[in-house]
Scaffold this motif. Structure first.
Motif, PDB file in Angstrom:
ATOM      1  N   LYS A  63       1.965  16.408  -2.763  1.00  0.00           N
ATOM      2  CA  LYS A  63       1.604  15.012  -2.567  1.00  0.00           C
ATOM      3  C   LYS A  63       2.537  14.403  -1.515  1.00  0.00           C
ATOM      4  CE  LYS A  63      -1.092  11.696  -4.489  1.00  0.00           C
ATOM      5  NZ  LYS A  63      -0.775  11.147  -5.823  1.00  0.00           N
ATOM      6  N   GLU A  64       1.960  13.730  -0.533  1.00  0.00           N
ATOM      7  CA  GLU A  64       2.733  13.127   0.544  1.00  0.00           C
ATOM      8  C   GLU A  64       2.494  11.623   0.597  1.00  0.00           C
ATOM      9  OE1 GLU A  64       3.095  16.731   3.798  1.00  0.00           O
ATOM     10  OE2 GLU A  64       1.434  15.296   3.989  1.00  0.00           O
ATOM     11  N   LEU A  65       3.503  10.904   1.084  1.00  0.00           N
ATOM     12  CA  LEU A  65       3.452   9.452   1.227  1.00  0.00           C
ATOM     13  C   LEU A  65       3.582   9.105   2.705  1.00  0.00           C
ATOM     14  CD1 LEU A  65       3.550   6.577  -0.180  1.00  0.00           C
ATOM     15  CD2 LEU A  65       6.047   6.777   0.006  1.00  0.00           C
ATOM     16  N   LEU A  66       2.738   8.181   3.178  1.00  0.00           N
ATOM     17  CA  LEU A  66       2.821   7.725   4.555  1.00  0.00           C
ATOM     18  C   LEU A  66       3.845   6.596   4.654  1.00  0.00           C
ATOM     19  CD1 LEU A  66       1.744   7.880   7.470  1.00  0.00           C
ATOM     20  CD2 LEU A  66       0.074   6.122   6.825  1.00  0.00           C
ATOM     21  N   VAL A  67       4.811   6.757   5.569  1.00  0.00           N
ATOM     22  CA  VAL A  67       5.826   5.740   5.818  1.00  0.00           C
ATOM     23  C   VAL A  67       5.881   5.474   7.312  1.00  0.00           C
ATOM     24  CG1 VAL A  67       7.184   6.428   3.811  1.00  0.00           C
ATOM     25  CG2 VAL A  67       7.702   7.417   6.047  1.00  0.00           C
ATOM     26  N   PHE A  68       6.536   4.397   7.696  1.00  0.00           N
ATOM     27  CA  PHE A  68       6.750   4.148   9.118  1.00  0.00           C
ATOM     28  C   PHE A  68       8.145   3.583   9.330  1.00  0.00           C
ATOM     29  CE2 PHE A  68       4.953   0.105   7.638  1.00  0.00           C
ATOM     30  CZ  PHE A  68       5.761  -0.839   8.255  1.00  0.00           C
ATOM     31  N   GLU A  69       8.667   3.851  10.515  1.00  0.00           N
ATOM     32  CA  GLU A  69       9.987   3.347  10.888  1.00  0.00           C
ATOM     33  C   GLU A  69       9.824   2.132  11.777  1.00  0.00           C
ATOM     34  OE1 GLU A  69      14.217   4.879  12.830  1.00  0.00           O
ATOM     35  OE2 GLU A  69      12.560   6.294  12.484  1.00  0.00           O
ATOM     36  N   HIS A  70      10.353   1.008  11.314  1.00  0.00           N
ATOM     37  CA  HIS A  70      10.334  -0.251  12.061  1.00  0.00           C
ATOM     38  C   HIS A  70      11.563  -0.301  12.957  1.00  0.00           C
ATOM     39  CE1 HIS A  70      10.556  -4.574  12.828  1.00  0.00           C
ATOM     40  NE2 HIS A  70       9.319  -4.702  12.377  1.00  0.00           N
ATOM     41  N   ALA A  71      11.420  -0.871  14.153  1.00  0.00           N
ATOM     42  CA  ALA A  71      12.511  -0.874  15.125  1.00  0.00           C
ATOM     43  C   ALA A  71      13.801  -1.476  14.571  1.00  0.00           C
ATOM     44  CB  ALA A  71      12.076  -1.635  16.381  1.00  0.00           C
ATOM     45  N   LEU A  72      13.688  -2.516  13.735  1.00  0.00           N
ATOM     46  CA  LEU A  72      14.878  -3.200  13.228  1.00  0.00           C
ATOM     47  C   LEU A  72      15.021  -3.119  11.718  1.00  0.00           C
ATOM     48  CD1 LEU A  72      14.803  -6.474  15.379  1.00  0.00           C
ATOM     49  CD2 LEU A  72      16.246  -4.472  15.719  1.00  0.00           C
TER      50      LEU A  72
ATOM     51  N   ALA B 279       0.836  -1.208   0.000  1.00  0.00           N
ATOM     52  CA  ALA B 279       0.000   0.000   0.000  1.00  0.00           C
ATOM     53  C   ALA B 279       0.867   1.253   0.000  1.00  0.00           C
ATOM     54  CB  ALA B 279      -0.917   0.001   1.221  1.00  0.00           C
ATOM     55  N   PHE B 280       0.765   2.043  -1.055  1.00  0.00           N
ATOM     56  CA  PHE B 280       1.346   3.381  -1.074  1.00  0.00           C
ATOM     57  C   PHE B 280       0.228   4.344  -0.678  1.00  0.00           C
ATOM     58  CE2 PHE B 280       4.086   1.057  -4.047  1.00  0.00           C
ATOM     59  CZ  PHE B 280       5.340   1.382  -3.541  1.00  0.00           C
ATOM     60  N   ILE B 281       0.239   4.783   0.566  1.00  0.00           N
ATOM     61  CA  ILE B 281      -0.824   5.642   1.104  1.00  0.00           C
ATOM     62  C   ILE B 281      -0.430   7.088   0.873  1.00  0.00           C
ATOM     63  CG2 ILE B 281      -2.167   6.249   3.145  1.00  0.00           C
ATOM     64  CD1 ILE B 281      -1.379   3.514   4.304  1.00  0.00           C
ATOM     65  N   THR B 282      -1.266   7.831   0.159  1.00  0.00           N
ATOM     66  CA  THR B 282      -0.937   9.206  -0.205  1.00  0.00           C
ATOM     67  C   THR B 282      -2.012  10.177   0.288  1.00  0.00           C
ATOM     68  OG1 THR B 282      -2.031   8.960  -2.360  1.00  0.00           O
ATOM     69  CG2 THR B 282       0.340   8.480  -2.259  1.00  0.00           C
ATOM     70  N   ARG B 283      -1.622  11.445   0.334  1.00  0.00           N
ATOM     71  CA  ARG B 283      -2.555  12.523   0.621  1.00  0.00           C
ATOM     72  C   ARG B 283      -1.988  13.802   0.010  1.00  0.00           C
ATOM     73  NH1 ARG B 283      -1.933  14.410   7.030  1.00  0.00           N
ATOM     74  NH2 ARG B 283       0.127  15.381   6.783  1.00  0.00           N
ATOM     75  N   GLU B 284      -2.822  14.830  -0.113  1.00  0.00           N
ATOM     76  CA  GLU B 284      -2.369  16.123  -0.615  1.00  0.00           C
ATOM     77  C   GLU B 284      -2.476  17.162   0.489  1.00  0.00           C
ATOM     78  OE1 GLU B 284      -3.735  17.650  -4.294  1.00  0.00           O
ATOM     79  OE2 GLU B 284      -3.688  15.710  -5.295  1.00  0.00           O
ATOM     80  N   ARG B 285      -1.410  17.950   0.647  1.00  0.00           N
ATOM     81  CA  ARG B 285      -1.386  19.066   1.587  1.00  0.00           C
ATOM     82  C   ARG B 285      -0.752  20.259   0.906  1.00  0.00           C
ATOM     83  NH1 ARG B 285      -4.428  16.385   3.531  1.00  0.00           N
ATOM     84  NH2 ARG B 285      -4.826  15.793   5.694  1.00  0.00           N
ATOM     85  N   GLN B 286      -1.517  21.338   0.789  1.00  0.00           N
ATOM     86  CA  GLN B 286      -1.031  22.561   0.157  1.00  0.00           C
ATOM     87  C   GLN B 286      -0.395  22.263  -1.203  1.00  0.00           C
ATOM     88  OE1 GLN B 286       1.553  24.224   3.155  1.00  0.00           O
ATOM     89  NE2 GLN B 286      -0.158  24.972   4.395  1.00  0.00           N
ATOM     90  N   GLU B 287      -1.140  21.508  -2.017  1.00  0.00           N
ATOM     91  CA  GLU B 287      -0.749  21.144  -3.374  1.00  0.00           C
ATOM     92  C   GLU B 287       0.528  20.306  -3.412  1.00  0.00           C
ATOM     93  OE1 GLU B 287      -0.638  24.594  -5.803  1.00  0.00           O
ATOM     94  OE2 GLU B 287      -2.779  25.041  -5.537  1.00  0.00           O
TER      95      GLU B 287
END
Length: 223
Positions: free
Chosen positions: A21-30, A11-19
């Motif tokens: 495009k942003e991608l949601l990422v997460f940092e895994h402990a390892l 899943a590439f989760i995206t959204r728009e903020r002030q024109e």
């Protein structure tokens, strides 16, 4: 060797903020910076699987924006994808006792894992389950555990399906989510234009679909 493939979704989760495009990422402990991805469960549709993975790894409900693409990956000779969860056994027979349990890795393999084989005997494979720190280069092995599993439970092929998705609720810029029963994921939005850096493998996925993700505006209701 079975011809069945392990099915996985991303899943590439995206959204728009002030024109932008942003991608949601997460940092895994390892395992470094990632996007939600996982294995399709038996009898599950791809759309159900990717929506479930988003919920499990972010804590928010997601919605599919579009299908980005799909591909088949054929693993090298020493690697196998696990088709069904199974215990690791000390000897190549069904009544053999399971290997001693590892504190982190346990003593079994689960569907979707990619494991390394060392040898085979009849219809059995001796495989090694390994845990790596992927935040260093080259990746550093932290621990490993080996045992026997039936060869019918593994495959040399993985089929991946990629989706662009959006979240149904507004989120903070950063938040934490407890996932997989043992890890705290640190989630945050990053500008797609800045080319986010993901772990090896996922970085190649992002590069493949980056132009498409940048070129398609979405209406997530929160602009």
């Amino acid at each position: 060797m079975t011809q069945e493939m392990v099915e996985k979704v991303t899943a590439f989760i995206t959204r728009e903020r002030q024109e932008c495009k942003e991608l949601l990422v997460f940092e895994h402990a390892l395992s470094g910076v990632q996007v939600p991805a996982g294995t399709v469960e038996t009898g599950e549709e791809f759309a159900e699987a990717v929506t479930r993975e988003v919920w499990e790894e972010t804590g928010y409900q997601g919605q599919i924006v579009r299908l980005l693409g799909e591909e088949r990956q054929d693993l090298p000779d020493s690697q196998w994808a696990v088709l069904a969860s199974a215990p690791l056994r000390e000897l190549p027979k069904l009544d053999a006792v399971p290997v001693a349990r590892d504190e982190v890795l346990g003593n079994s393999v689960r569907r979707g894992l990619v494991v390394r084989s060392e040898r085979e005997e009849g219809d059995w494979l001796y495989i090694v389950l390994e845990d790596y720190n992927l935040e260093v280069e080259p990746p550093r092995m932290l621990r490993s555990i080996g045992g026997w599993i039936p060869r019918v439970l593994v495959s040399r092929s993985i089929h991946r399906t990629y989706f662009e998705m959006c979240l149904l609720d507004e989120t903070p810029q950063r938040w934490e989510h407890f996932a997989e029963g043992r890890y705290t994921f640190h989630l945050y939005w990053q500008s797609l234009e800045a080319h986010p850096r993901l772990v090896n493998g996922q970085q190649q996925w992002l590069e493949r679909f980056h132009e498409a993700l940048m070129s398609s505006p979405i209406d997530d209701g929160f602009r």
